[in-house]
Design an enzyme around this catalytic site. Sequence first.
Site, PDB file in Angstrom:
ATOM      1  N   ASP A   1     -11.174 -11.419   3.157  1.00 11.04           N
ATOM      2  CA  ASP A   1      -9.851 -12.004   3.378  1.00 11.04           C
ATOM      3  C   ASP A   1      -9.884 -13.536   3.265  1.00 11.04           C
ATOM      4  O   ASP A   1     -10.725 -14.201   3.869  1.00 11.04           O
ATOM      5  CB  ASP A   1      -9.390 -11.612   4.788  1.00 11.04           C
ATOM      6  CG  ASP A   1      -7.934 -11.877   5.061  1.00 11.04           C
ATOM      7  OD1 ASP A   1      -7.422 -12.926   4.630  1.00 11.04           O
ATOM      8  OD2 ASP A   1      -7.302 -11.041   5.722  1.00 11.04           O
ATOM      9  N   SER A   7      -3.787 -12.928   1.823  1.00 13.49           N
ATOM     10  CA  SER A   7      -3.647 -11.702   2.599  1.00 13.49           C
ATOM     11  C   SER A   7      -2.214 -11.170   2.479  1.00 13.49           C
ATOM     12  O   SER A   7      -1.782 -10.812   1.392  1.00 13.49           O
ATOM     13  CB  SER A   7      -4.059 -11.957   4.047  1.00 13.49           C
ATOM     14  OG  SER A   7      -4.409 -10.772   4.702  1.00 13.49           O
TER      15      SER A   7
END
Length: 316
Positions: free
Chosen positions: A202, A47
Site C-alpha cells: 500500500d 489506496s
Amino acid sequence: MLECPRRGLVVGCGGTLGFAWAVAALAAVEEQLDWDARTAEVLVGTSAGAEVVSALGSGRSISDLLAALQGRSDADPLLLQHVGTHPGALPPVPWPGLPGAGLAAAAARGRIPLGSGLLGLLPRGRGNAGWLRGFGAALADGHTWLASSRTWLVATEARSGRRVAFGSPDAPVADIGSAVAASWAIPGWFPPVRIDGRAYLDGGVVSPTSADLVAPLGLDEVVIVAPMATSGGAPATGLSRLERVARRWMTRTLDAEEHLLRAGGTRVVRIEPGAEELAVMGFNFMDVARRPATLDVSLRTGPDRVKRAIDRSTAA
C-alpha cells in the site's frame, strides 16, 4: 477570458469509508471550482484514492461514482458492482512471514519514517484483492492502462520503502488492475503485489497522499483530498484514539508535502474530514455498514469544508 490553471488532483488513502468521503468532497470541489476533475493535468491516487482516480482516468465522473455509492438504478453497472463488493470489515488470519521486513530496515537507516518501518513487521496478509484487479481490468477495457495516461497510482516497494507512482513516466510498466491492487495492499491484510519482479505494498505505508510527487510538474494548483489527515486533530474516545495516532502521523506527513508544493509556487487546496465526519466513521475505516451514514454526513459538510479550503489556498 481567464486562462484555466494547470491543476492536479491528489486523492489519498482511507479505506472503504475514506472512498465515500472523498467522492462526496470531490462533488463539492467540482461545484465550487466549476471544474470537471477528469480534466486534471495529473490524477494521483493512493489506496482508496487509486480507485477514485482510476475511475476518473477511465472517463467516469464524480457524479457516476456518487450514483453508484447511493445505489441508484441509473448508476454505471461497473461502478455499482464494484462498490457492492467488499473484502470485509476485518482481515482474515494472516500467513506467517514478514514480506515487508525491508521497510523496517529502511526505517532503521532513516530512509522512511519509523511508523512505516513498524508496518513492515506485520505478517503476510491473506486478503483477496481479486475485486480490485477485476475493477482495474474492466476500467481499462482490454488495454494495459487507462485511456488517460495522466493517472498515477502510488504503491510502496516492499524491500526499500521507495514509493512508485505507476503510470508515471519513470515507473515500471504495470497493468492497471495490478497497480490498483498494489496501491491497496494493506500490510497484514493483503499480500504484496509483484510487478516487474518486485513486491509492492500500500502506498499509504509511507504517505497518505504522496502529493510531493507532483512537485516537479510545477503546477499552478493542486487539489488534495486527504481522508486520513485532519489539521488540528479531532477528539476521540475508545478505539478511535488508536485511529487518531495514525491520523496525527499522516497529517504531519501531508503538512510537509503541502509546504514543499507551496514553496515551489503551487497553490494547494487541501480538503480533510473534521470531527463531525470522523465521529460517524468510527475507528474502522473498512466498516462498510457505516458507509451510507458517512456519505450522508460528508455530502452535508463537504461544501463548507471545500469553501474554507479554497479560501485558505488564496490567502496563503
